[in-house]
Scaffold this motif. Structure first.
Motif, PDB file in Angstrom:
ATOM      1  N   ARG A  43       3.144   3.470   9.908  1.00 43.89           N
ATOM      2  CA  ARG A  43       2.100   4.333  10.472  1.00 43.89           C
ATOM      3  C   ARG A  43       0.760   3.586  10.514  1.00 43.89           C
ATOM      4  NH1 ARG A  43       2.860   8.448   7.499  1.00 43.89           N
ATOM      5  NH2 ARG A  43       1.220   8.126   5.977  1.00 43.89           N
ATOM      6  N   GLU A  44       0.433   2.859   9.441  1.00 46.42           N
ATOM      7  CA  GLU A  44      -0.799   2.071   9.435  1.00 46.42           C
ATOM      8  C   GLU A  44      -0.770   1.000  10.527  1.00 46.42           C
ATOM      9  OE1 GLU A  44      -2.523   2.171   4.904  1.00 46.42           O
ATOM     10  OE2 GLU A  44      -1.063   0.607   5.384  1.00 46.42           O
ATOM     11  N   ILE A  45       0.381   0.371  10.725  1.00 45.87           N
ATOM     12  CA  ILE A  45       0.511  -0.641  11.784  1.00 45.87           C
ATOM     13  C   ILE A  45       0.288   0.008  13.145  1.00 45.87           C
ATOM     14  CG2 ILE A  45       2.146  -2.161  12.964  1.00 45.87           C
ATOM     15  CD1 ILE A  45       3.365  -2.745  10.144  1.00 45.87           C
ATOM     16  N   GLN A  46       0.913   1.139  13.384  1.00 43.48           N
ATOM     17  CA  GLN A  46       0.767   1.831  14.671  1.00 43.48           C
ATOM     18  C   GLN A  46      -0.675   2.279  14.913  1.00 43.48           C
ATOM     19  OE1 GLN A  46       3.908   4.721  14.021  1.00 43.48           O
ATOM     20  NE2 GLN A  46       5.268   3.633  15.422  1.00 43.48           N
ATOM     21  N   GLU A  47      -1.394   2.578  13.851  1.00 38.79           N
ATOM     22  CA  GLU A  47      -2.797   2.986  13.962  1.00 38.79           C
ATOM     23  C   GLU A  47      -3.739   1.785  14.058  1.00 38.79           C
ATOM     24  OE1 GLU A  47      -3.232   5.439  10.490  1.00 38.79           O
ATOM     25  OE2 GLU A  47      -2.200   7.153  11.410  1.00 38.79           O
ATOM     26  N   GLY A  48      -3.199   0.568  14.018  1.00 33.72           N
ATOM     27  CA  GLY A  48      -4.024  -0.639  14.126  1.00 33.72           C
ATOM     28  C   GLY A  48      -4.809  -0.976  12.876  1.00 33.72           C
ATOM     29  N   LYS A  49      -4.376  -0.467  11.716  1.00 31.04           N
ATOM     30  CA  LYS A  49      -5.098  -0.684  10.464  1.00 31.04           C
ATOM     31  C   LYS A  49      -4.648  -1.926   9.702  1.00 31.04           C
ATOM     32  CE  LYS A  49      -5.980   4.229   9.663  1.00 31.04           C
ATOM     33  NZ  LYS A  49      -5.729   5.360   8.751  1.00 31.04           N
ATOM     34  N   GLN A  50      -3.423  -2.353   9.907  1.00 33.41           N
ATOM     35  CA  GLN A  50      -2.868  -3.498   9.170  1.00 33.41           C
ATOM     36  C   GLN A  50      -3.191  -4.797   9.916  1.00 33.41           C
ATOM     37  OE1 GLN A  50      -0.769  -4.168   6.427  1.00 33.41           O
ATOM     38  NE2 GLN A  50      -0.357  -2.122   5.670  1.00 33.41           N
ATOM     39  N   TRP A  51      -3.756  -5.758   9.206  1.00 37.10           N
ATOM     40  CA  TRP A  51      -4.134  -7.057   9.756  1.00 37.10           C
ATOM     41  C   TRP A  51      -3.451  -8.159   8.957  1.00 37.10           C
ATOM     42  CZ3 TRP A  51      -7.071  -7.691  14.107  1.00 37.10           C
ATOM     43  CH2 TRP A  51      -7.659  -6.530  14.610  1.00 37.10           C
ATOM     44  N   ASN A  62      -2.373 -10.356   4.116  1.00 35.76           N
ATOM     45  CA  ASN A  62      -2.586  -9.173   4.934  1.00 35.76           C
ATOM     46  C   ASN A  62      -3.490  -8.191   4.207  1.00 35.76           C
ATOM     47  OD1 ASN A  62      -0.379  -7.886   3.306  1.00 35.76           O
ATOM     48  ND2 ASN A  62      -0.565  -6.325   4.881  1.00 35.76           N
ATOM     49  N   TRP A  63      -4.060  -7.271   4.990  1.00 33.67           N
ATOM     50  CA  TRP A  63      -4.984  -6.278   4.455  1.00 33.67           C
ATOM     51  C   TRP A  63      -5.042  -5.111   5.427  1.00 33.67           C
ATOM     52  CZ3 TRP A  63      -6.199 -10.800   6.741  1.00 33.67           C
ATOM     53  CH2 TRP A  63      -7.046 -10.768   7.858  1.00 33.67           C
ATOM     54  N   VAL A  64      -5.681  -4.050   4.959  1.00 32.25           N
ATOM     55  CA  VAL A  64      -5.831  -2.831   5.747  1.00 32.25           C
ATOM     56  C   VAL A  64      -7.319  -2.604   5.987  1.00 32.25           C
ATOM     57  CG1 VAL A  64      -5.505  -0.322   5.703  1.00 32.25           C
ATOM     58  CG2 VAL A  64      -3.722  -1.830   4.807  1.00 32.25           C
ATOM     59  N   VAL A  65      -7.654  -2.131   7.198  1.00 31.91           N
ATOM     60  CA  VAL A  65      -9.030  -1.773   7.531  1.00 31.91           C
ATOM     61  C   VAL A  65      -9.069  -0.303   7.915  1.00 31.91           C
ATOM     62  CG1 VAL A  65     -10.923  -2.103   9.184  1.00 31.91           C
ATOM     63  CG2 VAL A  65      -9.692  -4.085   8.296  1.00 31.91           C
ATOM     64  N   ILE A  84     -12.141  -2.450   3.606  1.00 26.95           N
ATOM     65  CA  ILE A  84     -10.980  -3.319   3.443  1.00 26.95           C
ATOM     66  C   ILE A  84     -10.195  -2.851   2.219  1.00 26.95           C
ATOM     67  CG2 ILE A  84     -10.214  -5.678   3.000  1.00 26.95           C
ATOM     68  CD1 ILE A  84     -12.774  -6.616   4.404  1.00 26.95           C
ATOM     69  N   HIS A  85      -8.889  -2.716   2.405  1.00 25.31           N
ATOM     70  CA  HIS A  85      -8.012  -2.274   1.320  1.00 25.31           C
ATOM     71  C   HIS A  85      -6.791  -3.185   1.227  1.00 25.31           C
ATOM     72  CE1 HIS A  85     -10.047   1.538   0.591  1.00 25.31           C
ATOM     73  NE2 HIS A  85     -10.182   1.647   1.895  1.00 25.31           N
ATOM     74  N   ARG A  86      -6.240  -3.252   0.027  1.00 25.78           N
ATOM     75  CA  ARG A  86      -4.947  -3.893  -0.245  1.00 25.78           C
ATOM     76  C   ARG A  86      -4.840  -5.321   0.315  1.00 25.78           C
ATOM     77  NH1 ARG A  86      -2.963   1.006   1.678  1.00 25.78           N
ATOM     78  NH2 ARG A  86      -1.565  -0.010   3.161  1.00 25.78           N
ATOM     79  N   ILE A  87      -5.792  -6.152  -0.030  1.00 24.70           N
ATOM     80  CA  ILE A  87      -5.664  -7.571   0.327  1.00 24.70           C
ATOM     81  C   ILE A  87      -4.498  -8.128  -0.468  1.00 24.70           C
ATOM     82  CG2 ILE A  87      -6.745  -9.839   0.238  1.00 24.70           C
ATOM     83  CD1 ILE A  87      -9.474  -8.387   0.411  1.00 24.70           C
TER      84      ILE A  87
END
Length: 172
Positions: A43-51, A62-65, A84-87
């Motif tokens: 879901r985070e990937i589909q929302e464009g949050k995972q980098w 990887n990390w979340v924005v 930024i979360h979960r580096i």
């Protein structure tokens, strides 16, 4: 090295990175992330949050924005920051200071999206992470006790002391 959004095909590799991070957290007696469901990551990937930063065919880091974080930042969250979360760094590539690449990228990303701040948090009094983030350009704002963690992942309920960091893009 390339920075780009994660894709759904990255889901299993991200879960392996998170498991390796949890193993390191246990080893270093740090606050431990909970296991995340693959559907949550997707879901985070589909929302464009995972980098991710890639090195060849491997996710190096990887990390979340996110664009809001009221539960942690309270009144400071005025929709003027990226969070930024979960580096998470690939265990075979630790020591390459990917945080510097993330900071450089996040400054540009925040600016492009009209934000003033780049922010992140970490739980507990982790002096090594405090030093790591400040050496990369974040200002350590201090440790704050979170008051309402009911909507946050379980590790926030286990450790209410939260270290806050930010980079002000308007500061000289």
């Amino acid at each position: 090295m390339e920075i780009k959004n994660c894709t759904l095909s990255d889901g299993n590799e991200i879960l392996l990175l998170y498991q390796a991070a949890r193993n390191l957290q246990v080893q270093r007696k740090m606050v431990m992330w909970p296991p995340f469901e693959k559907s949550f990551i997707e879901r985070e990937i589909q929302e464009g949050k995972q980098w991710k930063i890639t090195s060849g065919d491997v996710i190096a880091c990887n990390w979340v924005v996110t664009f809001e974080d009221k539960e942690i930042w309270g009144e400071r969250d005025m929709k003027d920051a990226i969070y930024i979360h979960r580096i998470c760094t690939n265990s075979t590539l630790r020591g390459n200071r990917y945080i510097d690449n993330i900071v450089e990228w996040s400054r540009g990303y925040a600016s492009q999206t009209g934000k003033r701040f780049v922010r992140l948090d970490t739980l507990g009094n982790n002096t090594k992470l405090i030093e790591h983030y400040t050496s990369a350009g974040f200002n350590f704002l201090g440790m704050f006790e979170l008051t309402d963690t009911s909507s946050l992942p379980s590790h926030y309920q286990d450790e209410p002391n939260c270290c806050l960091f930010e980079i002000d893009l308007h500061a000289t």
